[in-house]
Design a protein around this motif. Structure first.
Motif, PDB file in Angstrom:
ATOM      1  N   PHE A 250       0.835  -1.201   0.000  1.00 19.40           N
ATOM      2  CA  PHE A 250       0.000   0.000   0.000  1.00 19.40           C
ATOM      3  C   PHE A 250       0.875   1.259   0.000  1.00 19.40           C
ATOM      4  O   PHE A 250       0.672   2.186  -0.776  1.00 19.40           O
ATOM      5  CB  PHE A 250      -0.915  -0.004   1.226  1.00 19.40           C
ATOM      6  CG  PHE A 250      -1.819   1.196   1.306  1.00 19.40           C
ATOM      7  CD1 PHE A 250      -2.902   1.308   0.459  1.00 19.40           C
ATOM      8  CD2 PHE A 250      -1.574   2.197   2.214  1.00 19.40           C
ATOM      9  CE1 PHE A 250      -3.746   2.413   0.525  1.00 19.40           C
ATOM     10  CE2 PHE A 250      -2.411   3.296   2.282  1.00 19.40           C
ATOM     11  CZ  PHE A 250      -3.487   3.399   1.443  1.00 19.40           C
TER      12      PHE A 250
ATOM     13  N   GLY B 233       2.531   1.694  -3.220  1.00 19.03           N
ATOM     14  CA  GLY B 233       1.604   2.216  -4.209  1.00 19.03           C
ATOM     15  C   GLY B 233       1.431   3.714  -4.091  1.00 19.03           C
ATOM     16  O   GLY B 233       1.326   4.420  -5.096  1.00 19.03           O
ATOM     17  N   LEU B 234       1.386   4.209  -2.874  1.00 18.40           N
ATOM     18  CA  LEU B 234       1.254   5.652  -2.678  1.00 18.40           C
ATOM     19  C   LEU B 234       2.455   6.386  -3.255  1.00 18.40           C
ATOM     20  O   LEU B 234       2.331   7.459  -3.842  1.00 18.40           O
ATOM     21  CB  LEU B 234       1.109   5.963  -1.187  1.00 18.40           C
ATOM     22  CG  LEU B 234      -0.214   5.555  -0.528  1.00 18.40           C
ATOM     23  CD1 LEU B 234      -0.174   5.880   0.948  1.00 18.40           C
ATOM     24  CD2 LEU B 234      -1.388   6.248  -1.197  1.00 18.40           C
TER      25      LEU B 234
ATOM     26  N   LYS C 202       0.326   4.468  -7.898  1.00 22.03           N
ATOM     27  CA  LYS C 202      -0.550   3.368  -8.284  1.00 22.03           C
ATOM     28  C   LYS C 202      -0.195   2.145  -7.449  1.00 22.03           C
ATOM     29  O   LYS C 202       0.923   2.007  -6.951  1.00 22.03           O
ATOM     30  CB  LYS C 202      -0.439   3.052  -9.776  1.00 22.03           C
ATOM     31  CG  LYS C 202       0.948   2.620 -10.236  1.00 22.03           C
ATOM     32  CD  LYS C 202       0.920   2.297 -11.713  1.00 22.03           C
ATOM     33  CE  LYS C 202       2.286   1.782 -12.183  1.00 22.03           C
ATOM     34  NZ  LYS C 202       2.259   1.395 -13.597  1.00 22.03           N
ATOM     35  N   SER C 203      -1.162   1.246  -7.317  1.00 24.00           N
ATOM     36  CA  SER C 203      -0.966   0.086  -6.447  1.00 24.00           C
ATOM     37  C   SER C 203      -0.530  -1.156  -7.209  1.00 24.00           C
ATOM     38  O   SER C 203      -0.066  -2.117  -6.606  1.00 24.00           O
ATOM     39  CB  SER C 203      -2.270  -0.230  -5.712  1.00 24.00           C
ATOM     40  OG  SER C 203      -3.281  -0.615  -6.632  1.00 24.00           O
TER      41      SER C 203
ATOM     42  N   LEU D 252     -11.758   0.337  -3.607  1.00 23.47           N
ATOM     43  CA  LEU D 252     -11.297   1.704  -3.855  1.00 23.47           C
ATOM     44  C   LEU D 252     -10.460   2.207  -2.679  1.00 23.47           C
ATOM     45  O   LEU D 252      -9.456   2.902  -2.870  1.00 23.47           O
ATOM     46  CB  LEU D 252     -12.495   2.627  -4.090  1.00 23.47           C
ATOM     47  CG  LEU D 252     -13.322   2.360  -5.353  1.00 23.47           C
ATOM     48  CD1 LEU D 252     -14.537   3.291  -5.396  1.00 23.47           C
ATOM     49  CD2 LEU D 252     -12.478   2.540  -6.605  1.00 23.47           C
ATOM     50  N   ASP D 253     -10.852   1.846  -1.453  1.00 20.00           N
ATOM     51  CA  ASP D 253     -10.078   2.228  -0.276  1.00 20.00           C
ATOM     52  C   ASP D 253      -8.690   1.607  -0.287  1.00 20.00           C
ATOM     53  O   ASP D 253      -7.744   2.176   0.266  1.00 20.00           O
ATOM     54  CB  ASP D 253     -10.816   1.806   1.006  1.00 20.00           C
ATOM     55  CG  ASP D 253     -12.081   2.611   1.254  1.00 20.00           C
ATOM     56  OD1 ASP D 253     -12.222   3.699   0.639  1.00 20.00           O
ATOM     57  OD2 ASP D 253     -12.930   2.150   2.034  1.00 20.00           O
ATOM     58  N   ARG D 254      -8.583   0.445  -0.937  1.00 20.16           N
ATOM     59  CA  ARG D 254      -7.280  -0.232  -1.036  1.00 20.16           C
ATOM     60  C   ARG D 254      -6.458   0.268  -2.219  1.00 20.16           C
ATOM     61  O   ARG D 254      -5.433  -0.288  -2.552  1.00 20.16           O
ATOM     62  CB  ARG D 254      -7.484  -1.743  -1.135  1.00 20.16           C
ATOM     63  CG  ARG D 254      -8.101  -2.354   0.121  1.00 20.16           C
ATOM     64  CD  ARG D 254      -8.243  -3.857   0.019  1.00 20.16           C
ATOM     65  NE  ARG D 254      -6.948  -4.533  -0.015  1.00 20.16           N
ATOM     66  CZ  ARG D 254      -6.802  -5.853   0.008  1.00 20.16           C
ATOM     67  NH1 ARG D 254      -7.882  -6.629   0.071  1.00 20.16           N
ATOM     68  NH2 ARG D 254      -5.606  -6.400  -0.034  1.00 20.16           N
ATOM     69  N   GLN D 255      -6.964   1.314  -2.852  1.00 25.22           N
ATOM     70  CA  GLN D 255      -6.226   1.993  -3.928  1.00 25.22           C
ATOM     71  C   GLN D 255      -5.997   1.112  -5.157  1.00 25.22           C
ATOM     72  O   GLN D 255      -4.951   1.201  -5.810  1.00 25.22           O
ATOM     73  CB  GLN D 255      -4.858   2.493  -3.410  1.00 25.22           C
ATOM     74  CG  GLN D 255      -4.935   3.387  -2.187  1.00 25.22           C
ATOM     75  CD  GLN D 255      -5.542   4.751  -2.504  1.00 25.22           C
ATOM     76  OE1 GLN D 255      -5.178   5.379  -3.477  1.00 25.22           O
ATOM     77  NE2 GLN D 255      -6.454   5.189  -1.657  1.00 25.22           N
TER      78      GLN D 255
ATOM     79  N   ASP E  89      -6.036  -0.013  -8.940  1.00 22.02           N
ATOM     80  CA  ASP E  89      -5.872   0.831 -10.124  1.00 22.02           C
ATOM     81  C   ASP E  89      -7.042   0.716 -11.092  1.00 22.02           C
ATOM     82  O   ASP E  89      -7.221   1.580 -11.955  1.00 22.02           O
ATOM     83  CB  ASP E  89      -4.573   0.458 -10.852  1.00 22.02           C
ATOM     84  CG  ASP E  89      -3.337   0.744 -10.017  1.00 22.02           C
ATOM     85  OD1 ASP E  89      -3.385   1.710  -9.224  1.00 22.02           O
ATOM     86  OD2 ASP E  89      -2.354   0.009 -10.145  1.00 22.02           O
TER      87      ASP E  89
END
Length: 339
Positions: A55, A58-59, A63-64, A117-120, A122
């Motif tokens: 995570f 990804g930040l 992107k994750s 979506l909370d887990r980002q 793509d």
């Protein structure tokens, strides 16, 4: 064993957290961290089997490298095969896939989408319950990359990959007619899904084109969670007077499997007493006696196309929506009464 963190590495080596982070992200030279310090950090991280937090990674990247897949029932053979194919294609492109099942429930589907979506993630690939217009609209309005599979919202322009349900059922009914069957029944689901409606409409239209009757009792809509007794009652009703059904088209592979089980329980011979066609293949349909005629759905192609469209949607700023209906193939075997 406790998972080692960047902070743990920094404390053990008596260096800053930023030095560890920059080194492990390949920016040590750029930030002028000494070669000796970088070497100590890398070696200790390897000794401790350090794995970066995906995570946080990804930040940093923006992107994750994760795709979310939302389906009604991951244990269903149909959706599990699609999931395996999507996972394979995504991995080849450098993406992981996370899965969620919704049980055809709108509230659960909405929560699963939001969780992803909370887990980002793509992008998303969704086989929706077709009651979740608000979430689908929200994804579109936010220009979030997603592809609908199997189920479509006709009033919303989106990416979509589905099957030619009309052509598939029509080919099944036509094959039975060619085999000399005229009193043809249809067993389907009592679900308000576009795919299910298309299959029923195609059956009715094909029968009409051949000027064949669709009498009371020819069509049965069953609950998704039907039991053996329900199917047995349907079979009994279709085969006795006044229906006298000569052939049955099952709208899904699992309805066909249960129907065949009940036909065997009732000692009804296939295809002598009643001919059978399934919309959708099962793994062992070719091993049945007699082998089962089925409409083969290009599941691998669906998975490939969905991933391809999603990846391009994720990369292209001026992406145009794509909607595909994949051709099916009728695999003719003995259960339809073919010579």
């Amino acid at each position: 064993m406790k998972k080692v963190s960047i902070k743990d590495i920094a404390q053990h080596l008596n260096v800053s957290v930023s030095a560890v982070s920059l080194t492990l992200n390949g920016k040590g030279d750029e930030k002028r961290i000494s070669k000796t310090t970088q070497k100590r950090i890398v070696e200790y991280a390897q000794e401790q089997n350090y794995r970066p937090n995906s995570f946080a990674k990804g930040l940093q990247k923006g992107k994750s490298e994760i795709i979310g897949l939302v389906v009604p029932n991951i244990s269903d053979v149909f959706f599990s095969r699609i999931a395996r194919r999507i996972e394979k294609q995504a991995e080849q492109a450098g993406y992981d896939v996370i899965f969620s099942s919704t049980g055809e429930n709108i509230e659960k589907e909405s929560k699963k989408i939001q969780s992803m979506l909370d887990r980002q993630v793509d992008g998303l690939i969704i086989a929706s319950c077709q009651k979740n217009t608000s979430d689908i609209l929200k994804l579109k309005q936010n220009n979030f990359p997603f592809v609908l599979i199997d189920r479509l919202y006709p009033e919303i322009e989106t990416n979509y990959v589905g099957f030619d349900n009309v052509g598939g059922v029509s080919s099944a009914v036509n094959q039975l007619i060619q085999a000399g069957r005229k009193r043809i029944g249809f067993v389907t689901l009592s679900m308000n899904l576009g795919t299910i409606r298309e299959r029923l409409d195609s059956y009715l239209q094909t029968m009409k084109e051949h000027a064949l009757p669709v009498e009371n009792g020819f069509v049965h809509e069953m609950d998704y969670n039907n039991d053996e007794a329900d199917m047995q009652n349907v079979i009994r009703e279709m085969l006795k007077k006044p229906c006298n059904i000569e052939a049955i088209v099952f709208a899904t592979h699992f309805l066909a499997s249960e129907g065949l089980r009940q036909l065997k329980e009732l000692n009804i011979r296939v295809p002598d007493d009643v001919a059978i066609v399934s919309y959708g293949e099962q793994k062992d349909f070719d091993l049945f006696e007699p082998a089962i005629t089925a409409v083969n759905l290009p599941i691998n192609e669906m998975g490939d196309k969905a991933v391809d469209i999603l990846l391009r949607n994720m990369k292209e700023t001026n992406f145009s929506y794509e909607q595909l209906r994949l051709k099916t193939e009728l695999v003719v075997r003995k259960s339809c009464g073919a010579k």
